[in-house]
Design an enzyme around this catalytic site. Structure first.
Site, PDB file in Angstrom:
ATOM      1  N   ASP A 144       0.816  -1.226   0.010  1.00  0.00           N
ATOM      2  CA  ASP A 144      -0.007  -0.025  -0.029  1.00  0.00           C
ATOM      3  C   ASP A 144       0.839   1.233  -0.016  1.00  0.00           C
ATOM      4  OD1 ASP A 144      -2.915  -0.966   2.043  1.00  0.00           O
ATOM      5  OD2 ASP A 144      -2.070  -1.790   0.270  1.00  0.00           O
ATOM      6  N   HIS A 293       3.716  -2.016   3.437  1.00  0.00           N
ATOM      7  CA  HIS A 293       3.675  -0.790   3.040  1.00  0.00           C
ATOM      8  C   HIS A 293       4.923  -0.115   2.674  1.00  0.00           C
ATOM      9  CE1 HIS A 293      -0.046  -1.102   5.688  1.00  0.00           C
ATOM     10  NE2 HIS A 293      -0.317   0.032   5.099  1.00  0.00           N
TER      11      HIS A 293
END
Length: 332
Positions: A144, A293
């Protein structure tokens, strides 16, 4: 001797009276002539010919002449030349168009819109997927991107070195701030997904706002050279039946995760490089989706997911698993 009646005028006085009378007559005649000339000039046209008048008393145009041309509808949508009368002919003469345009150039064609996304497969409707159905002993690594790009270089280098393709869920804001990063991800052979424009809690938004978040992100990613369709990930994992249906209606498949590494918590949140790897390897299953992430922790600046990625990949392979991207979902 006293006079018995009115005295008769003397000869000199009579002559003066007659001269005054003649002067008055001459002056009156000249005034009348001047008035007549003035009236004739006012009535005469520009060439000395009296102009016709309309029934309302206004001046009618002389045949063969026009004033400033008034616009009229035409089939041509390109630039139209403005006209004005000339001193020589009285007719309209085109003024030069603006630089770079011609009076006969057609309007530029509209920019073609993006092609419509294929409909969501019926078997994937109404779901926020936590595994890839039918993927066998394969794992999907997903990243992400909504904060910064601190871990991008390291992640791309590790994926290239280990020859693994991943799926990157980008917010539109991140794509707009990092267009070169989007280009590098795509050029490296990785898959993109939509992570909304501004990373809001979607369950708090009405349907029009949900659509705007998704469409704006799609446009921002496309402007940077990528295509996120049809993959979508809810910010914070915040979703319900209503928001899942809204995402489906826009042609997207919501994709959650099987395990969150929690690397985003950083060292200040009690996580470590080894802790990230242990969470992944302790929760492997066929078709598993790993959430990592791209950015750094805002408090301590750590990039634990990027740091642990090589250990994660090596451990997954050692456990007998391979790797797929979320494109596998489009084959269902």
């Amino acid at each position: 001797m006293a006079a018995t009646g009115a005295e008769s005028p003397r000869p000199e006085q009579g002559r003066r009276a007659r001269r005054r009378e003649v002067a008055v007559v001459l002056a009156a005649t000249m005034i009348l002539l001047a008035a007549a000339v003035t009236i004739a000039l006012l009535v005469a046209g520009p060439g000395g010919t009296p102009s016709a008048t309309t029934s309302s008393g206004s001046l009618a145009p002389t045949p063969g002449t026009t004033g400033v041309a008034s616009p009229s509808p035409t089939a041509d949508t390109g630039p139209t030349a403005v006209t004005e009368p000339t001193a020589t002919t009285g007719g309209p003469t085109p003024l030069p168009p603006e630089p770079g345009l011609t009076a006969t150039s057609p309007a530029p064609p509209p920019t073609p819109g993006a092609t419509a996304a294929p409909p969501v497969p019926p078997g994937l409707l109404g779901q926020d997927l936590t595994i890839i159905p039918g993927a066998g002993n394969n794992i999907a690594l997903t990243f992400d991107a909504g904060a910064n790009a601190a871990g991008l270089d390291s992640i791309l280098a590790t994926l290239a070195n280990r020859q693994v393709a991943g799926t990157f869920f980008l917010t539109g804001a991140w794509a707009a701030s990092n267009p070169s990063g989007v280009a590098r991800i795509v050029a490296s052979g990785h898959r993109l997904g939509n992570h909304s424009m501004t990373h809001p809690a979607m369950t708090r938004l009405p349907e029009p706002a949900i659509a705007a978040e998704i469409r704006d992100a799609e446009a921002a990613i496309a402007a940077a050279g990528g295509d996120p369709r049809p993959l979508f990930r809810f910010p914070f994992g915040d979703r319900d039946e209503r928001t899942i249906n809204a995402v489906n209606s826009l042609g997207y498949v919501p994709v959650r995760w099987t395990v969150d590494t929690l690397g985003w918590k950083g060292t200040s949140g009690g996580m470590s490089r080894s802790g990230v790897a242990e969470r992944v390897l302790g929760n492997l299953q066929p078709g598993g989706i790993i959430l990592m992430h791209l950015g750094s922790n805002p408090d301590d600046g750590s990039t634990l997911d990027a740091d642990a990625l090589a250990d994660v990949i090596d451990g997954i392979r050692a456990a007998g698993y391979g790797f797929v991207t979320l494109d596998r979902l489009q084959q269902l």
